[in-house]
Write a protein that holds these residues in place. Structure first.
Motif, PDB file in Angstrom:
ATOM      1  N   MET A  61      50.120  -8.417 -44.989  1.00 25.57           N
ATOM      2  CA  MET A  61      48.619  -8.459 -45.092  1.00 25.57           C
ATOM      3  C   MET A  61      48.451  -9.275 -46.476  1.00 25.57           C
ATOM      4  O   MET A  61      47.579 -10.113 -46.716  1.00 25.57           O
ATOM      5  N   VAL A  62      49.024  -8.845 -47.607  1.00 28.64           N
ATOM      6  CA  VAL A  62      48.893  -9.381 -48.991  1.00 28.64           C
ATOM      7  C   VAL A  62      49.273 -10.792 -48.769  1.00 28.64           C
ATOM      8  O   VAL A  62      48.404 -11.699 -49.459  1.00 28.64           O
ATOM      9  N   SER A  63      50.360 -11.069 -48.073  1.00 28.85           N
ATOM     10  CA  SER A  63      50.671 -12.716 -48.007  1.00 28.85           C
ATOM     11  C   SER A  63      49.625 -13.472 -47.209  1.00 28.85           C
ATOM     12  O   SER A  63      49.404 -14.766 -47.786  1.00 28.85           O
ATOM     13  N   LEU A  64      49.117 -12.726 -46.387  1.00 26.66           N
ATOM     14  CA  LEU A  64      48.047 -13.590 -45.565  1.00 26.66           C
ATOM     15  C   LEU A  64      46.859 -13.898 -46.380  1.00 26.66           C
ATOM     16  O   LEU A  64      46.275 -14.735 -46.296  1.00 26.66           O
ATOM     17  N   ILE A  65      46.445 -12.837 -46.873  1.00 29.81           N
ATOM     18  CA  ILE A  65      45.170 -13.084 -47.903  1.00 29.81           C
ATOM     19  C   ILE A  65      45.399 -13.810 -48.902  1.00 29.81           C
ATOM     20  O   ILE A  65      44.511 -14.903 -49.142  1.00 29.81           O
ATOM     21  N   ALA A  66      46.501 -13.860 -49.667  1.00 28.08           N
ATOM     22  CA  ALA A  66      46.932 -14.919 -50.701  1.00 28.08           C
ATOM     23  C   ALA A  66      46.477 -16.335 -50.095  1.00 28.08           C
ATOM     24  O   ALA A  66      46.338 -17.312 -50.805  1.00 28.08           O
ATOM     25  N   GLY A  67      47.266 -16.600 -48.846  1.00 30.47           N
ATOM     26  CA  GLY A  67      47.267 -17.797 -48.193  1.00 30.47           C
ATOM     27  C   GLY A  67      45.881 -18.240 -47.952  1.00 30.47           C
ATOM     28  O   GLY A  67      45.503 -19.635 -48.140  1.00 30.47           O
ATOM     29  N   TRP A  68      45.085 -17.448 -47.319  1.00 28.63           N
ATOM     30  CA  TRP A  68      43.812 -17.724 -46.981  1.00 28.63           C
ATOM     31  C   TRP A  68      42.896 -17.787 -48.371  1.00 28.63           C
ATOM     32  O   TRP A  68      41.962 -19.100 -48.471  1.00 28.63           O
ATOM     33  N   LEU A  69      43.200 -17.432 -49.357  1.00 23.52           N
ATOM     34  CA  LEU A  69      42.292 -17.388 -50.726  1.00 23.52           C
ATOM     35  C   LEU A  69      42.905 -18.746 -51.279  1.00 23.52           C
ATOM     36  O   LEU A  69      42.105 -19.654 -51.893  1.00 23.52           O
ATOM     37  N   ALA A  70      43.980 -19.299 -51.257  1.00 24.20           N
ATOM     38  CA  ALA A  70      44.577 -20.416 -51.637  1.00 24.20           C
ATOM     39  C   ALA A  70      44.149 -21.530 -50.964  1.00 24.20           C
ATOM     40  O   ALA A  70      43.885 -22.660 -51.424  1.00 24.20           O
ATOM     41  N   ASP A  71      43.851 -21.535 -49.475  1.00 20.20           N
ATOM     42  CA  ASP A  71      43.386 -22.361 -48.777  1.00 20.20           C
ATOM     43  C   ASP A  71      42.203 -22.167 -47.845  1.00 20.20           C
ATOM     44  O   ASP A  71      42.359 -21.714 -46.649  1.00 20.20           O
ATOM     45  N   PRO A  72      41.087 -22.071 -48.509  1.00 22.28           N
ATOM     46  CA  PRO A  72      39.838 -21.586 -47.649  1.00 22.28           C
ATOM     47  C   PRO A  72      39.402 -21.983 -46.597  1.00 22.28           C
ATOM     48  O   PRO A  72      39.129 -21.539 -45.323  1.00 22.28           O
ATOM     49  N   GLU A  73      40.043 -23.415 -46.514  1.00 19.09           N
ATOM     50  CA  GLU A  73      39.679 -24.210 -45.233  1.00 19.09           C
ATOM     51  C   GLU A  73      40.653 -23.564 -43.929  1.00 19.09           C
ATOM     52  O   GLU A  73      39.969 -23.666 -42.774  1.00 19.09           O
TER      53      GLU A  73
END
Length: 228
Positions: free
Chosen positions: A169-181
């Motif tokens: 989950m942390v990995s998913l969140i980090a990816g979303w925050l790094a790439d908001p689009e």
């Protein structure tokens, strides 16, 4: 159940009709992540009972908080474990990051307060919360139990992740925050899945077709449970 019925001799036609919700009531609100520094909110909405695993959500939140201190959590719902959940949060070192909101009359209020719905169930069927959240443009992270895998199209309207795997989950969140689009695309896709699969109007139309065709078909012998 469809597959089991299909294996029964002379069963006739089988209709499988997906559950649906009112897409006018459950619809997206304006939410987006504009910066990787923004706070991300994971939410729980459901009955406070053992099979729904609200205490597991709290444990998951505690572990995520140690790895991602900026992440926040909110819990909505009522039930037999509500007091236990509230006490657990109050005693938690992550209590400042977890908000227990309790019962809410309008589910849309709960969905509007989170970025992703988490369904950490230990036992479940086809939770209405997943369908409602998708209709509101919310991606869903859910346990792969019961009928949930049939509702989640991996990477399109959410992800199947065990609550015991907070690292994922942390990995998913980090990816979303790094790439908001990429996250906004996931939100759009969640709504698209709801429009394609979880439309209440389509559900009712499907029931009408099935019932009309059934009424027009000669009656068959009634099967007993032991024959299925």
């Amino acid at each position: 159940m469809r597959d089991r019925l299909a294996a029964t001799p002379d069963i006739g036609r089988i209709w499988q009709i997906e559950s649906g919700v009112d897409l006018q009531r459950f619809r997206p609100v304006n939410r987006e992540i504009s910066s990787p520094k923004e706070t991300f909110i994971l939410g729980y909405f459901g009955r406070m009972s053992p099979e729904k695993n609200p205490l597991g959500f709290v444990e998951m939140a505690e572990r995520i908080h140690t790895m991602s201190p900026s992440t926040r959590f909110v819990m909505y719902g009522a039930g037999g474990q509500a007091e236990d959940v509230a006490l657990r949060i109050a005693a938690s070192q992550a209590r400042g990051a977890i908000r227990f909101a309790g019962y809410v009359e309008d589910p849309c209020v709960a969905y509007a307060a989170m970025d992703v719905l988490v369904v950490p169930s230990l036992l479940d069927g086809r939770p209405a919360t997943i369908i409602e959240a998708n209709a509101c443009g919310l991606p869903v992270i859910a346990s792969a139990v019961g009928g949930i895998p049939q509702l989640i199209e991996e990477g399109r309207n959410g992800h199947l992740v065990s609550p015991r795997n907070p690292e994922r989950m942390v990995s998913l969140i980090a990816g979303w925050l790094a790439d908001p689009e990429s996250f906004m695309a996931l939100q759009r896709n969640a709504r698209g899945v709801a429009e394609a699969r979880f439309n209440r109007s389509a559900m009712l139309d499907g029931y009408e077709v099935a019932l009309r065709e059934s009424l027009a078909t000669p009656a068959r012998r009634v099967l007993h449970i032991g024959e299925l």
